[in-house]
Design an enzyme around this catalytic site. Sequence first.
Site, PDB file in Angstrom:
ATOM      1  N   TYR A  21     140.399 117.623  11.513  1.00 18.53           N
ATOM      2  CA  TYR A  21     140.914 117.335  10.180  1.00 18.53           C
ATOM      3  C   TYR A  21     140.659 118.549   9.295  1.00 18.53           C
ATOM      4  CZ  TYR A  21     139.644 112.879  12.355  1.00 18.53           C
ATOM      5  OH  TYR A  21     139.468 111.855  13.246  1.00 18.53           O
ATOM      6  N   ASP A  46     151.749 123.306   5.061  1.00 21.31           N
ATOM      7  CA  ASP A  46     151.436 122.505   6.237  1.00 21.31           C
ATOM      8  C   ASP A  46     152.412 122.784   7.371  1.00 21.31           C
ATOM      9  OD1 ASP A  46     150.618 120.107   7.897  1.00 21.31           O
ATOM     10  OD2 ASP A  46     149.405 119.786   6.102  1.00 21.31           O
TER      11      ASP A  46
END
EC number: 4.1.1.98
Length: 491
Positions: free
Chosen positions: A180, A291
Amino acid sequence: MKYADLREFIAQLEQKQLLKRIKTPVSPHLEMTEIGDRVLKAGGPALLFEQPVDNGRRYDFPVLANLFGTPERVAMGMGADDVMQLREIGRTLAYLKEPEPPKGLKDAWDKLPLLKQVLSMAPKEVKKAPCQDIVWEGEAVDLGKLPIQHCWPGDAAPLITWGLTVTRGPNKKRQNLGIYRQQVIGKNRVIMRWLAHRGGALDYREFRQQNPDTPYPVAVVLGCDPATILGAVTPVPDTLSEYQFAGLLRGSRTELAQCLGSDLQVPARAEIVLEGHIHPNDMALEGPYGDHTGYYNEQDSFPVLTIDRITMRENPIYHSTYTGKPPDEPAILGVALNEVFVPILQKQFPEIVDFYLPPEGCSYRMAIVSIKKQYPGHAKRVMMGCWSFLRQFMYTKFIVVVDDDVNTRDWKEVIWAITTRMDPVRDTTLIDHTPIDYLDFASPISGLGGKMGLDATNKMPGETSREWGTPIVMDDAVKARVDALWSELGL
């Protein structure tokens, strides 16, 4: 070859000229991203930046980047000789996910070595671990000393990208490993951006429900052996821990060390370990960040991890990456892990011939599936099965199902099947209000959106009332005659 730690893998890559040492000073602020992006797109080597600098300041830690920048290096990291050998790993996982009773004595005997190997790969704890050779505690804890990448111009802050996060639920012996991203918001504070369905978030939610006022322990591993890293992104059955799976890949038990401040265990030969706690109601707004979609994502609130100590090896290596418009390193990982998924899906759905996640589809947002079609509606059954069978595909937005005469990995063939075997109304399945990656800004509601299935298979009676087209195929005798003439034609 098997690797006990990250350094053995680096040495092997360097020996094979698959790693390049960069001696020129390079900044983790944007420059490493640009260099890594160019090298990855060219199919180039892993990079070890030996002199990270920023605003004249030199960091003491080299930065490892683009480690899994080709499918071949992913296969190497999993102990395979080539990418297609990853299907053997997939077959093993398929069996472990849903073991079948032996069909007889010989079958039981044949399966015994695998079961014994799995059982013998339980991790072992060691008392003295290289990852705890150096310990920073209290005021010495300072993330600013690490060469953490600031990947894109619009990013909110430096971002830890390859952090292998270790958690445990309150009623579980098994630890969860997940990757993460973590935004740095202070010298000892990061935002833990885990999505609601991921293992770490589920562990934390379960703990918080039972212990509303207790700090929750978390460890973050930065740099460890490739089998453990890749185990964290592989669809490991719930009955098998990622550490045990890593041992299976490596061929030796994973050595673990207990954290100094909790009962969590981390790889004993890890490069750097962040130990800390998430305190009740400690949340912060994360992002925006560039992203894997190729866009900056929206901001959202996530828990904050307060780091109590940082432990590390002597002369540690900081492992990093970036995410951006495909291809990026996660997309390359997806290409390789695609081969692991195929046997797992085939065990549940034997009619599946191939399954392909195009890297242009951000690793998981589109899937192309070829099947041996057997009955009307078969394509729709396969769509529903793929969406629901593995957690990895719950966010897949588009599934295209084709016949087994179509190469799923050739866009020209897939487009031909869509345009000749599909009616847009009859053969499109639309489903609304399904789970969607919250990073998908195209969905009408954050975390909730639609899915589309395209049935590009030949239609059977019951699916069409028309005579179906017959594919054009040249006569075999004529083809053989032209083959014999070819050298004389001067073409």
